[in-house]
Motif scaffolding. Structure first.
Motif, PDB file in Angstrom:
ATOM      1  N   ARG A 134     -14.004 -10.380  -2.965  1.00 32.84           N
ATOM      2  CA  ARG A 134     -12.841 -10.204  -2.033  1.00 32.84           C
ATOM      3  C   ARG A 134     -12.236  -8.832  -2.533  1.00 32.84           C
ATOM      4  N   VAL A 135     -12.664  -8.439  -3.905  1.00 38.26           N
ATOM      5  CA  VAL A 135     -11.905  -7.198  -4.131  1.00 38.26           C
ATOM      6  C   VAL A 135     -12.925  -5.893  -4.222  1.00 38.26           C
ATOM      7  N   LYS A 136     -12.559  -4.805  -3.825  1.00 41.31           N
ATOM      8  CA  LYS A 136     -13.046  -3.591  -3.813  1.00 41.31           C
ATOM      9  C   LYS A 136     -12.378  -2.573  -4.264  1.00 41.31           C
ATOM     10  N   THR A 137     -13.042  -1.636  -5.297  1.00 39.82           N
ATOM     11  CA  THR A 137     -12.508  -0.803  -6.181  1.00 39.82           C
ATOM     12  C   THR A 137     -12.572   0.527  -5.723  1.00 39.82           C
ATOM     13  N   PHE A 138     -11.540   1.375  -5.758  1.00 41.61           N
ATOM     14  CA  PHE A 138     -11.966   2.748  -5.385  1.00 41.61           C
ATOM     15  C   PHE A 138     -11.111   3.841  -6.610  1.00 41.61           C
ATOM     16  N   ASP A 175     -13.477   7.032   1.246  1.00 40.70           N
ATOM     17  CA  ASP A 175     -12.613   6.002   0.654  1.00 40.70           C
ATOM     18  C   ASP A 175     -11.318   5.991   1.716  1.00 40.70           C
ATOM     19  N   LYS A 176     -10.817   6.966   2.025  1.00 35.76           N
ATOM     20  CA  LYS A 176      -9.704   7.044   2.823  1.00 35.76           C
ATOM     21  C   LYS A 176      -9.982   6.476   4.125  1.00 35.76           C
ATOM     22  N   ALA A 177     -11.167   6.722   4.794  1.00 34.10           N
ATOM     23  CA  ALA A 177     -11.608   5.931   6.143  1.00 34.10           C
ATOM     24  C   ALA A 177     -11.739   4.457   5.880  1.00 34.10           C
ATOM     25  N   SER A 178     -12.361   4.209   4.557  1.00 38.32           N
ATOM     26  CA  SER A 178     -12.375   2.589   4.396  1.00 38.32           C
ATOM     27  C   SER A 178     -10.965   1.753   4.396  1.00 38.32           C
ATOM     28  N   LEU A 179      -9.926   2.654   4.190  1.00 37.70           N
ATOM     29  CA  LEU A 179      -8.546   2.175   3.922  1.00 37.70           C
ATOM     30  C   LEU A 179      -7.666   2.154   5.354  1.00 37.70           C
ATOM     31  N   ARG A 180      -8.561   2.735   6.247  1.00 31.28           N
ATOM     32  CA  ARG A 180      -7.544   2.777   7.422  1.00 31.28           C
ATOM     33  C   ARG A 180      -7.018   1.291   8.104  1.00 31.28           C
ATOM     34  N   GLU A 181      -7.542   0.188   7.628  1.00 35.69           N
ATOM     35  CA  GLU A 181      -7.420  -1.056   8.210  1.00 35.69           C
ATOM     36  C   GLU A 181      -6.213  -1.647   7.168  1.00 35.69           C
ATOM     37  N   VAL A 182      -5.908  -1.012   6.451  1.00 39.21           N
ATOM     38  CA  VAL A 182      -4.827  -1.692   5.420  1.00 39.21           C
ATOM     39  C   VAL A 182      -3.526  -1.966   6.197  1.00 39.21           C
ATOM     40  N   THR A 183      -2.808  -3.144   6.095  1.00 41.00           N
ATOM     41  CA  THR A 183      -1.548  -3.403   6.746  1.00 41.00           C
ATOM     42  C   THR A 183      -0.325  -3.713   5.586  1.00 41.00           C
ATOM     43  N   VAL A 184      -0.971  -4.015   4.247  1.00 41.28           N
ATOM     44  CA  VAL A 184       0.053  -4.342   3.330  1.00 41.28           C
ATOM     45  C   VAL A 184      -0.313  -3.601   2.276  1.00 41.28           C
ATOM     46  N   ALA A 185       0.618  -2.911   1.351  1.00 40.82           N
ATOM     47  CA  ALA A 185       0.422  -2.029   0.157  1.00 40.82           C
ATOM     48  C   ALA A 185       1.314  -2.862  -1.119  1.00 40.82           C
ATOM     49  N   PHE A 186       0.785  -2.709  -2.143  1.00 41.68           N
ATOM     50  CA  PHE A 186       1.283  -2.858  -3.212  1.00 41.68           C
ATOM     51  C   PHE A 186       1.555  -2.233  -4.400  1.00 41.68           C
ATOM     52  N   HIS A 187       2.647  -1.540  -4.919  1.00 42.51           N
ATOM     53  CA  HIS A 187       2.463  -0.707  -6.100  1.00 42.51           C
ATOM     54  C   HIS A 187       3.147  -1.237  -7.268  1.00 42.51           C
ATOM     55  N   ALA A 188       2.358  -1.930  -8.224  1.00 38.90           N
ATOM     56  CA  ALA A 188       2.772  -2.669  -9.399  1.00 38.90           C
ATOM     57  C   ALA A 188       3.224  -1.914 -10.496  1.00 38.90           C
ATOM     58  N   ALA A 189       2.815  -0.443 -10.868  1.00 35.74           N
ATOM     59  CA  ALA A 189       3.129   0.208 -12.047  1.00 35.74           C
ATOM     60  C   ALA A 189       2.871   1.681 -11.773  1.00 35.74           C
ATOM     61  N   GLY A 190       3.627   2.515 -12.716  1.00 37.40           N
ATOM     62  CA  GLY A 190       3.303   3.920 -12.439  1.00 37.40           C
ATOM     63  C   GLY A 190       4.243   4.615 -11.297  1.00 37.40           C
ATOM     64  N   PRO A 191       3.993   6.266 -11.468  1.00 37.28           N
ATOM     65  CA  PRO A 191       4.836   6.586 -10.323  1.00 37.28           C
ATOM     66  C   PRO A 191       4.705   6.451  -9.098  1.00 37.28           C
ATOM     67  N   HIS A 192       5.244   6.375  -8.215  1.00 37.25           N
ATOM     68  CA  HIS A 192       5.283   6.060  -6.756  1.00 37.25           C
ATOM     69  C   HIS A 192       5.242   7.025  -5.876  1.00 37.25           C
TER      70      HIS A 192
END
Length: 575
Positions: free
Chosen positions: A76-80, A95-112
Motif C-alpha cells: 500500500r506504499v509507493k515511493t517517488f 509522478d505529479k500526475a499520480s499524486l493528483r488524487e491525494v487528499t491528506v498530506a503529512f510532513h514529518a521532518a525537514g524544511p516545509h
C-alpha cells in the motif's frame, strides 16, 4: 464522522519518512488505517534509491509488529524520488500526475516551504499536518503563527518538544536510537540544564497520534487557514523524570555506569562527563583492545551522551581512531552507525586522515584571509560535464567554497540529484524567466540538451510506433551551439544511431526554424507589446496552433534548396 471513517480509502502523501517521527507515523497509518494508500517522497542517498531506503525501514525493529499483523502492508506504499529543497519536490511530470488524487498530506521532518508550496497544486487536498519544533521559538509559546511563513491552506502546524520513547505503540518503551532525553533516562550521564523546569518530552506514539488527529480535525472542520497545535508534554519536571528513571533502572537494568542527573553549572557538567563517562569508557576499551576483544563501550557512551555533535567533536573522534591505526573507511562506518545523518561524509573522513598523516592535528577550521572565493557557473558546469556524480563536498573542495554555496548555485542552474547524478529538473515558465533575469545570456547546457533529445526519442516511440519497427533513419539538423556539440550529447546521439547533418558555422539561414518558422512569426509579432511572460507564451501557443500541417511541410520542403547553397559553398559561411 469518526477518525477511521474519515480516513477510509484516502490517498496520503508523506514526507520525512526517514526521521524517527516519520517512521513511526508510517507504521501507525499502515497498521491502524488499513484502507489508506500512502505515497512517500524519498531522495537518493548513500547509493540507495527511494524504494531501497523504504525497504530498509520496513525491515527495522520498529516494524516487527506490523510485519506480523499485516505482512502485505508494504504493497500500500509507493515511493517517488524527490527532494524537499526543490520546487515541486523535484518530482517528475508523471509522478505529479499520480499524486493528483491525494487528499491528506503529512510532513514529518525537514524544511516545509517547498512542501507547502507543492500542496497548493493538489486539487483534492483536504488537510495537511506538518511537524514543527517548539525550540524554534523564544519566550512564551502560544497557539498562533510566530516565526513560520505558512500559506493559506488547511494546515495543522503541530509543534513538538523532544521526542521520547513510546508509551504503548508499537510496544511500550520502544525507541529507535539512544540519544537526547532517552539517553538521560537509561543513565548515560549528566545533562546541562535546570532540573526544576518541565521535562519537554513527548512519547513518540503520542506525537504520531497527535499528527493524525490534527489532520482529521482540520479536514472535518473544513479549515481554510493554518491551525496551530502545541503538543502536550509529560507533565513532570526533569528532576521527577530522573528519579523515576532511577527506580526503573533497578527493575530493568541497562549496561551503563548508572550516572544520571542534571546540573546548571556548565564547568561542573563537563568535569562529570569527562571523568565519569568518557575516561572510564576509554579505559574500558583500551583494556578490551589489549585482550583482543571488541571495543564498543566508548562509542556507546558517546552515542548516548551527545545529542547533536559539532564538527570539531567529530574530528576529535577521527583523531582518536587514527591513533588506534584504524582506516578512514572503518571510522566512517562507525560514525554513520552512531550519529546517522550527523556523521561526517566518507570523503571528509579521508581528507582528515590525510591531514593527520601529514602531522596536521589542528581540529579547528583554519582562518581564511580576504573575501570568500568566487567562481563562475561555467566552472561548475564544466566539472559536472566531466563527472555528474560528484557530491557537494567534492565540488566545494575543488572550487574552494563551502557546500551551501555550491548547493545554491546548483539550484540556480536548475539541477537536482537523482540516482546519484546531477540532472536538470522540470522548470516552470516563471522559473525560466527568473533565471534569465538573474543570469544574462542564459543558455542550456549539454546535459539539458541531452535531456531534450531523450524526450524527443521517447515521444517518437510513443507517437510513431512504426518508427522503431521500420528502422527508419533519423536525420538531425542542429547548429554548432556549444550544447549541441557537447561530449555527452555526441555520445548519446551515437547510442541512438541518428545521423547528424554537418552545419556550417554562423549559418542560421539553413535551419527551417530560422528561415521559415521564426520569419513568419516575426510578421505576426510586429507592433505587439506583451506585459508578462505568460501573455507572450499564450500568444505563441495560439499562433502555433493556428498553423496547419501544410505550413510546417513547406518549411521542410524548402530545405533541399537551401542545402544546395551549403554544397556549392563547400560548407563555408554564406549569407
Amino acid at each position: 464522522m469518526s477518525l477511521c471513517e474519515w480516513y477510509a480509502k484516502r490517498e496520503v502523501l508523506l514526507t520525512g519518512v526517514t526521521s524517527e517521527l516519520g517512521r513511526a507515523l508510517l507504521e501507525k497509518i499502515l497498521r491502524c488505517l488499513p484502507d489508506v494508500r500512502v505515497y512517500v517522497v524519498l531522495r537518493f542517498q548513500n547509493g540507495l534509491n527511494g524504494e531501497e531506503r523504504l525497504k530498509k525501514i520496513f525491515t527495522s525493529p520498529g516494524y516487527e509488529r506490523l510485519r506480523q499483523e499485516m505482512p502485505g502492508a508494504m504493497s500500500r506504499v509507493k515511493t517517488f524520488e524527490g527532494n524537499l529543497l526543490y520546487e515541486d519536490l523535484a518530482l517528475s511530470i508523471e509522478d505529479k500526475a499520480s499524486l493528483r488524487e491525494v487528499t491528506v498530506a503529512f510532513h514529518a521532518a525537514g524544511p516545509h516551504d517547498s512542501f507547502l508550496e507543492y500542496c497548493q497544486e493538489l486539487p483534492k487536498l483536504r488537510s495537511i499536518a506538518a511537524a514543527s519544533s517548539i525550540f524554534r521559538h523564544r519566550g512564551r509559546i502560544a497557539e498562533c503563527l510566530q516565526n513560520e511563513k505558512i500559506p493559506n491552506l488547511p494546515v495543522a502546524l503541530v509543534r513538538f518538544p523532544c521526542i521520547g520513547p513510546a508509551y504503548k505503540e508499537p510496544m511500550p518503551g520502544f525507541v529507535e536510537s539512544l540519544k537526547g532525553p532517552t539517553a538521560l533516562m537509561v543513565g548515560a550521564g549528566f545533562a546541562c540544564g535546570n532540573s526544576e523546569l518541565p521535562a519537554e518530552i513527548i512519547p513518540i506514539d503520542i506525537a504520531v497520534n497527535t499528527m493524525i488527529a490534527a489532520a482529521w480535525e482540520v479536514g472535518i472542520t473544513n479549515a481554510t487557514k493554518p491551525v496551530v497545535y502545541n503538543a502536550s508534554q509529560l507533565g513532570c519536571t526533569w528532576d521527577d523524570l530522573i528519579k523515576k528513571s532511577r527506580r526503573a533502572s533497578s527493575k530493568f537494568p541497562y549496561p551503563t555506569f548508572g550516572i544520571r542527573g542534571m546540573t546548571s553549572i556548565e564547568p561542573l557538567y563537563w568535569i562529570l562527563v569527562i571523568f565519569l563517562e568518557w575516561l572510564p569508557s576509554l579505559i574500558y576499551d583500551i583494556v578490551f583492545g589489549l585482550c583482543g576483544r571488541k571495543q564498543s563501550n566508548f562509542l556507546l557512551v558517546l552515542k548516548m551522551s551527545i545529542f547533536v555533535p559539532n564538527k570539531v567533536y567529530l574530528r576529535g573522534i577521527l583523531l582518536h581512531y587514527f591513533i588506534q591505526k584504524k582506516s578512514a573507511a572503518e571510522v566512517h562506518r562507525i560514525l554513520v552507525q552512531t550519529y546517522d545523518d550527523n556523521a561526517l561524509s566518507d570523503t571528509t573522513c579521508r581528507d582528515w586522515f590525510r591531514r593527520f598523516k601529514n602531522n596536521d592535528f589542528q581540529l579547528e577550521d583554519k582562518e581564511r584571509s580576504g573575501a570568500p572565493k568566487k567562481f563562475q557557473d561555467k566552472e561548475l558546469e564544466q566539472l559536472l560535464d566531466e563527472d555528474p556524480s560528484q557530491t557537494l563536498s567534492e565540488l566545494g573542495k575543488i572550487l574552494h567554497v563551502d557546500e551551501s554555496t555550491v548547493s545554491k548555485r546548483l539550484k540556480g542552474l536548475g539541477l537536482i540529484q537523482k540516482q546519484g547524478h546531477w540532472v536538470p529538473y522540470e522548470l516552470k515558465p516563471r522559473d525560466v524567466l527568473l533565471q534569465r533575469q538573474k543570469r544574462k545570456g542564459f543558455l542550456p547546457t549539454g546535459d539539458r540538451y541531452r535531456l531534450q533529445l531523450m524526450r524527443l526519442s521517447r515521444a517518437l516511440k510513443e507517437k510513431r510506433p512504426l518508427y522503431a519497427q521500420r528502422h527508419d533513419k533519423m536525420i538531425l539538423l542542429h547548429d554548432n551551439a556549444r550544447p549541441h556539440v557537447a561530449k555527452p550529447v555526441k555520445t548519446y546521439l551515437e547510442t541512438l544511431k541518428w545521423e547528424v547533418l554537418p552545419h556550417p558555422p554562423y549559418s542560421p539561414g539553413i535551419a527551417p526554424s530560422d528561415f521559415h518558422l521564426f520569419r513568419s512569426m516575426a510578421h505576426g509579432l510586429a507592433d505587439r507589446r506583451f506585459h508578462s511572460y505568460e501573455e507572450a507564451q499564450k500568444w505563441i501557443d495560439s499562433w502555433i496552433a493556428s498553423k496547419d500541417m501544410s505550413f510546417f511541410r513547406r518549411g521542410i520542403h524548402v530545405l533541399p534548396d537551401r542545402w544546395e547553397k551549403v554544397v556549392s559553398s563547400d560548407g563555408q559561411y554564406f549569407k
